[in-house]
Design a protein around this motif. Structure first.
Motif, short mmCIF file in Angstrom:
data_model
loop_
_atom_site.label_atom_id
_atom_site.label_comp_id
_atom_site.label_asym_id
_atom_site.label_seq_id
_atom_site.Cartn_x
_atom_site.Cartn_y
_atom_site.Cartn_z
N SER A 270 0.85 -1.19 0.00
CA SER A 270 0.00 0.00 0.00
C SER A 270 0.88 1.24 0.00
CB SER A 270 -0.95 0.01 1.20
OG SER A 270 -0.24 -0.11 2.41
N ALA A 271 0.32 2.32 -0.47
CA ALA A 271 1.09 3.55 -0.63
C ALA A 271 1.49 4.14 0.72
CB ALA A 271 0.29 4.58 -1.42
N ALA A 272 2.52 4.97 0.69
CA ALA A 272 2.96 5.65 1.91
C ALA A 272 1.82 6.47 2.49
CB ALA A 272 4.15 6.55 1.59
N MET A 312 6.54 3.11 1.60
CA MET A 312 5.34 2.31 1.38
C MET A 312 5.13 1.36 2.55
SD MET A 312 5.78 1.40 -2.70
CE MET A 312 4.21 0.54 -2.83
#
Length: 433
Positions: A270-272, A312
């Motif tokens: 998943s994104a930061a 991330m």
């Protein structure tokens, strides 16, 4: 918006299957609750009919003269209402009652223009897209970047769809204006390579949800060091050491058991700044599941099938049928809750009170039709019985018109997913009185 007519059939002879589909569509179009003159068709066929794909589209377009625009794909399996057709010849069609000025079919010869830009040239110039249904060839170079680019051409940045999974060629259907789109030429509306689909304008009501098919087997960690597709450090520690610890395995004591365990383990990225794992301990819709493709003992690194960046989030996970079943029921419940009015008319209350397994499609449910794209690794076999995944959908969502296919990768938002299901419902206005 009335109910969307649907038809589906299996038969060794594609002409017989198409005839059965047409009979179902015409019967529904004659009913008062269904769209009588839809102009947009979604067509999904299994790869048993790959060689006849263009002929199938030609026949349907000729027999349904009000349907001027078509989109769809060839896949290893398709879904239709409560049925899954896997490894057998089948055709599924849904006709959408969306006004022709509120959508555009796009493809390589009729690209989707950037929303809000000057009119310019091309058949789709000047159309303001809110979101889009996208079909793509999995062999397309830089596919994740292209998906993000298409999402950037919509107002909401919202895509839903999947990768064509035909084993004899990843074909797509994209026919606009009854064959009159400039540049379409001899393609006959059947394409291989790139992306195609349907963009929908602001006046089309729809809702999309992503359901995951995996369960975390470790806590969420931050990627603190990465090199392209290599995870170097997690929470400041060597990634390989973290993996061995989280999975309780040892490459020294029992290397074969360790390798077998790693092969059955995936990574949820998943994104930061986002949480890939919900408070309940399940993977959230932000998580994108990727394979572990190698270990690097020298660098103490873990190679994954995606590009990773420092900052991330990730967690190790495994496919889990029970978690997939519960999450599918959850997204259906959330969609239904969002559509049910606080004050219900008598007709609405009676329709919603019917047994889910016995209820027929009804406008009072406010769902005109649904598109469901599931991973080729899901379906009935993953859920324990033939048609298992679709039966869960039907029980939780109600018997609504539905079409879709099993994809080699699922598209939602502006990302490419794996082991997921992407459910999109087209919403109708609440009935009066």
């Amino acid at each position: 918006m009335k109910l969307f007519p649907t038809g589906h059939a299996t038969h060794p002879d594609w002409r017989m299957a198409a005839g059965l589909v047409l009979a179902q569509l015409r019967a529904q179009m004659a009913l008062p609750d269904y769209e009588a003159s839809p102009s947009l068709g979604l067509l999904y066929v299994t790869d048993h009919y790959t060689a006849e794909a263009a002929d199938i589209l030609d026949l349907l377009a000729a027999e349904l003269p009000t349907v001027s625009d078509w989109a769809g794909a060839v896949a290893a399996g398709i879904v239709a209402n409560a049925a899954e057709y896997i490894d057998e010849p089948a055709i599924g069609v849904m006709l959408l009652g969306v006004p022709s000025d509120r959508y555009r079919v796009f493809s390589g010869v009729a690209p989707l223009a950037a929303s809000g830009h000057a009119p310019g040239d091309g058949p789709n110039a000047g159309f303001s897209a809110r979101c889009a249904l996208v079909h793509a060839d999995p062999q397309t170079p830089e596919l994740p970047e292209l998906i993000a680019e298409i999402a950037g051409r919509t107002d909401d940045g919202l895509l839903f769809g999947g990768l064509a999974s035909g084993r004899a060629g990843a074909l797509q259907f994209a026919l606009g204006g009854n064959g009159t789109v400039a540049g379409q030429g001899a393609t006959r509306g059947v394409f291989e390579g790139g992306l195609s689909g349907v963009a929908f304008g602001p006046g089309v009501g729809l809702a999309t949800q992503v359901t995951q098919g995996c369960q975390p087997v470790s806590r969420q960690r931050e990627i603190t060091g990465a090199d392209e597709n290599l995870l170097l450090t997690l929470d400041g520690r060597p990634a390989l050491d973290v993996l061995l610890e989280d999975l309780a395995i040892s490459l020294e004591r029992d290397p074969q058991q360790a390798i077998d365990t790693v092969r059955g383990t995936l990574v949820g990225l998943s994104a930061a700044g986002t949480d890939g794992v919900r408070i309940t301990g399940d993977l959230g819709p932000q998580a994108r599941v990727r394979h572990i493709i190698g270990l690097d003992p020298k660098r103490r690194a873990v190679a994954i099938a995606d590009r990773a960046e420092a900052g991330m989030r990730m967690s190790f996970c495994r496919r889990n049928a029970q978690a997939a079943r519960a999450d599918l029921m959850r997204i259906c419940a959330e969609i239904r809750e969002s559509l049910e009015p606080q004050e219900q008319s008598l007709a609405t209350a009676q329709a919603l009170a019917l047994s889910e397994t016995g209820a027929v499609p009804h406008p009072a449910r406010r769902i005109a039709g649904a598109v469901y794209i599931s991973c080729v690794g899901r379906g009935g076999p993953h859920f324990g019985a033939p048609n298992g995944e679709l039966q869960i959908l039907r029980h939780a969502l109600g018997d609504v018109p539905l079409t879709g296919f099993f994809a080699g990768g699922e598209i939602a938002g502006h990302h490419l997913y794996g082991y997921t299901g992407v459910l999109t419902v087209f919403t109708a206005e609440a009935p009066e009185g």
